[in-house]
Design a protein around this motif. Sequence first.
Motif, PDB file in Angstrom:
ATOM      1  N   LEU A 181      -4.631   2.010   2.553  1.00 59.68           N
ATOM      2  CA  LEU A 181      -2.873   2.885   3.466  1.00 59.68           C
ATOM      3  C   LEU A 181      -1.816   2.599   2.899  1.00 59.68           C
ATOM      4  N   ALA A 182      -1.821   2.024   1.140  1.00 57.79           N
ATOM      5  CA  ALA A 182      -1.269   2.994   0.301  1.00 57.79           C
ATOM      6  C   ALA A 182      -1.085   4.204  -0.057  1.00 57.79           C
ATOM      7  N   VAL A 183      -2.245   4.668  -0.133  1.00 56.41           N
ATOM      8  CA  VAL A 183      -2.992   6.151  -0.305  1.00 56.41           C
ATOM      9  C   VAL A 183      -2.158   6.870   0.527  1.00 56.41           C
ATOM     10  N   ARG A 184      -2.681   6.642   1.797  1.00 55.93           N
ATOM     11  CA  ARG A 184      -2.549   7.923   3.227  1.00 55.93           C
ATOM     12  C   ARG A 184      -0.399   7.434   3.544  1.00 55.93           C
ATOM     13  N   PHE A 185      -0.068   6.792   2.817  1.00 57.54           N
ATOM     14  CA  PHE A 185       1.300   6.336   3.070  1.00 57.54           C
ATOM     15  C   PHE A 185       2.038   7.018   2.046  1.00 57.54           C
ATOM     16  N   THR A 186       1.940   6.737   0.691  1.00 56.35           N
ATOM     17  CA  THR A 186       2.414   7.284  -0.517  1.00 56.35           C
ATOM     18  C   THR A 186       1.241   8.725  -0.799  1.00 56.35           C
ATOM     19  N   GLY A 187       0.282   9.247  -0.436  1.00 55.08           N
ATOM     20  CA  GLY A 187       0.044  10.072  -1.105  1.00 55.08           C
ATOM     21  C   GLY A 187       0.199  10.360  -2.716  1.00 55.08           C
ATOM     22  N   ASN A 188       0.391   9.415  -3.428  1.00 53.52           N
ATOM     23  CA  ASN A 188      -0.747   9.374  -4.555  1.00 53.52           C
ATOM     24  C   ASN A 188      -1.127   8.551  -5.407  1.00 53.52           C
ATOM     25  N   HIS A 189      -1.478   7.995  -5.949  1.00 57.92           N
ATOM     26  CA  HIS A 189      -2.299   6.553  -7.096  1.00 57.92           C
ATOM     27  C   HIS A 189      -1.330   5.931  -8.010  1.00 57.92           C
ATOM     28  N   GLN A 190      -0.311   6.681  -7.867  1.00 59.23           N
ATOM     29  CA  GLN A 190       0.146   5.885  -8.959  1.00 59.23           C
ATOM     30  C   GLN A 190       1.184   4.968  -8.267  1.00 59.23           C
ATOM     31  N   ASP A 191       1.374   5.393  -6.699  1.00 62.81           N
ATOM     32  CA  ASP A 191       2.450   4.769  -5.838  1.00 62.81           C
ATOM     33  C   ASP A 191       1.690   3.369  -5.316  1.00 62.81           C
ATOM     34  N   ALA A 192       0.151   4.160  -5.047  1.00 59.00           N
ATOM     35  CA  ALA A 192      -0.987   3.159  -4.343  1.00 59.00           C
ATOM     36  C   ALA A 192      -0.622   1.682  -4.921  1.00 59.00           C
ATOM     37  N   GLU A 193      -0.864   2.104  -6.603  1.00 57.73           N
ATOM     38  CA  GLU A 193      -1.000   0.851  -7.606  1.00 57.73           C
ATOM     39  C   GLU A 193       0.026  -0.453  -7.876  1.00 57.73           C
ATOM     40  N   GLU A 194       0.711   0.065  -7.426  1.00 53.25           N
ATOM     41  CA  GLU A 194       2.650  -0.669  -7.290  1.00 53.25           C
ATOM     42  C   GLU A 194       2.486  -1.545  -5.799  1.00 53.25           C
ATOM     43  N   ILE A 195       2.304  -0.489  -4.790  1.00 51.28           N
ATOM     44  CA  ILE A 195       2.180  -1.500  -3.828  1.00 51.28           C
ATOM     45  C   ILE A 195       0.640  -2.527  -3.729  1.00 51.28           C
ATOM     46  N   LEU A 196      -0.296  -1.641  -4.184  1.00 46.69           N
ATOM     47  CA  LEU A 196      -1.274  -2.988  -4.408  1.00 46.69           C
ATOM     48  C   LEU A 196      -1.096  -4.401  -4.860  1.00 46.69           C
ATOM     49  N   GLN A 197      -0.287  -4.413  -6.501  1.00 53.22           N
ATOM     50  CA  GLN A 197      -0.314  -5.001  -7.678  1.00 53.22           C
ATOM     51  C   GLN A 197       1.507  -6.435  -5.851  1.00 53.22           C
ATOM     52  N   ASP A 198       2.562  -5.202  -5.993  1.00 50.38           N
ATOM     53  CA  ASP A 198       3.302  -5.602  -5.074  1.00 50.38           C
ATOM     54  C   ASP A 198       2.289  -7.203  -2.927  1.00 50.38           C
ATOM     55  N   VAL A 199       1.888  -5.733  -2.917  1.00 44.36           N
ATOM     56  CA  VAL A 199       0.898  -6.928  -1.695  1.00 44.36           C
ATOM     57  C   VAL A 199      -0.123  -8.076  -1.839  1.00 44.36           C
ATOM     58  N   PHE A 200      -0.446  -7.797  -2.781  1.00 45.55           N
ATOM     59  CA  PHE A 200      -1.935  -9.332  -3.079  1.00 45.55           C
ATOM     60  C   PHE A 200      -0.318 -10.030  -3.488  1.00 45.55           C
ATOM     61  N   TRP A 201       0.027  -9.956  -4.349  1.00 43.44           N
ATOM     62  CA  TRP A 201       1.130 -11.142  -4.821  1.00 43.44           C
ATOM     63  C   TRP A 201       2.030 -11.512  -4.359  1.00 43.44           C
ATOM     64  N   THR A 202       2.853 -11.099  -3.461  1.00 49.64           N
ATOM     65  CA  THR A 202       3.352 -11.250  -2.311  1.00 49.64           C
ATOM     66  C   THR A 202       2.177 -12.223  -0.924  1.00 49.64           C
ATOM     67  N   ILE A 203       1.277 -11.566  -0.813  1.00 57.24           N
ATOM     68  CA  ILE A 203       1.201 -12.411   0.560  1.00 57.24           C
ATOM     69  C   ILE A 203       0.283 -14.021  -0.634  1.00 57.24           C
ATOM     70  N   PHE A 204       0.008 -13.832  -1.839  1.00 61.08           N
ATOM     71  CA  PHE A 204      -0.048 -15.224  -2.446  1.00 61.08           C
ATOM     72  C   PHE A 204       0.944 -16.015  -2.399  1.00 61.08           C
TER      73      PHE A 204
END
Lengths: 214, 90
Positions: free
Chosen positions: A35-58
């Motif tokens: 999802l993050a890659v589709r939204f942002t089109g790049n891995h660097q932003d996707a990396e930060e999104i991944l981290q934010d998302v899982f921490w937010t869920i927790f």
Amino acid sequence: MSPLDDQELISRLKKKDEAALEALIAQYETKVFGLAVRFTGNHQDAEEILQDVFWTIFEKIDTFRGESKFSSWIYRIATNVALMKLRKRPKIREIPLEEELGPAMTEDGMIAEPVVDWSRLADEELDRKELDHRIEGAIGLLPLDYRSVFVLRDVEGLSAEETSRILRISIAALKSRLHRARLFLRKQLADYTQVPQSSLEADQVGMKKDEPHA
Amino acid sequence: MLKCRDIGQLLYDYVEGVLDPPIRQQLEQHLADCPGCIAFVNTYRQTITLSKELREEEIPQELQQKLQSFIKEKLHEPGFWSRLRTRLTG
């Protein structure tokens, strides 16, 4: 750790069980990353999104009340995190109106230009990797309201109802945005597939204005 | 009799399969006889199909590891568990 069902996962996350957080990540990281890659089109932003998302869920797991599917809730968080990041980027211009995205029409509402049917070329002749690349590029040109609807519904394959709940928009708004996003992408692909005339089959149609039709 | 412009307006519902049968029939009658609209409908559908088939991006191992170390670091950040305890008990 073997996969946990959502109920088990949620109740253990609520107890702040670190192993459950690991299991959550293992079970959902591909989805969230995609999802993050589709939204942002790049891995660097996707990396930060991944981290934010899982921490937010927790951190926010206590606010999950079970009114939607757990995966919908995760999609909502991921969408919000991605949109927040993208809103910091320069705004994308509006896409053209619906009428301008389809074939040109005559005054009395008939198609006024040749429409090439490239749908089978996509299956047979066009380089699929390049085509995917074009689609990804075109998704990146969509304004965020359109992109989020398109990514959730057409790329991730969620139902219209689930998408409208995640984005908190009406079905009517979803329909109009999705339709325009699809038309926009279709046009981008049509431009790309304009291959030399000789290699097209007899699908090409020209209709003259003064020829009554249908 | 439906015109090409009407097809454009009905297209979304048609592709989603929610068009009322009598209107669907009219639309299909128009299509039977209008190559331009057929091409339009086919390529609209194909756009959706291709988007659904976008290959699923595998998460690179490097990102997986970065995510894990980020989470570990957050969990062991001084103050995280004590903030949490305050929230749970307070």
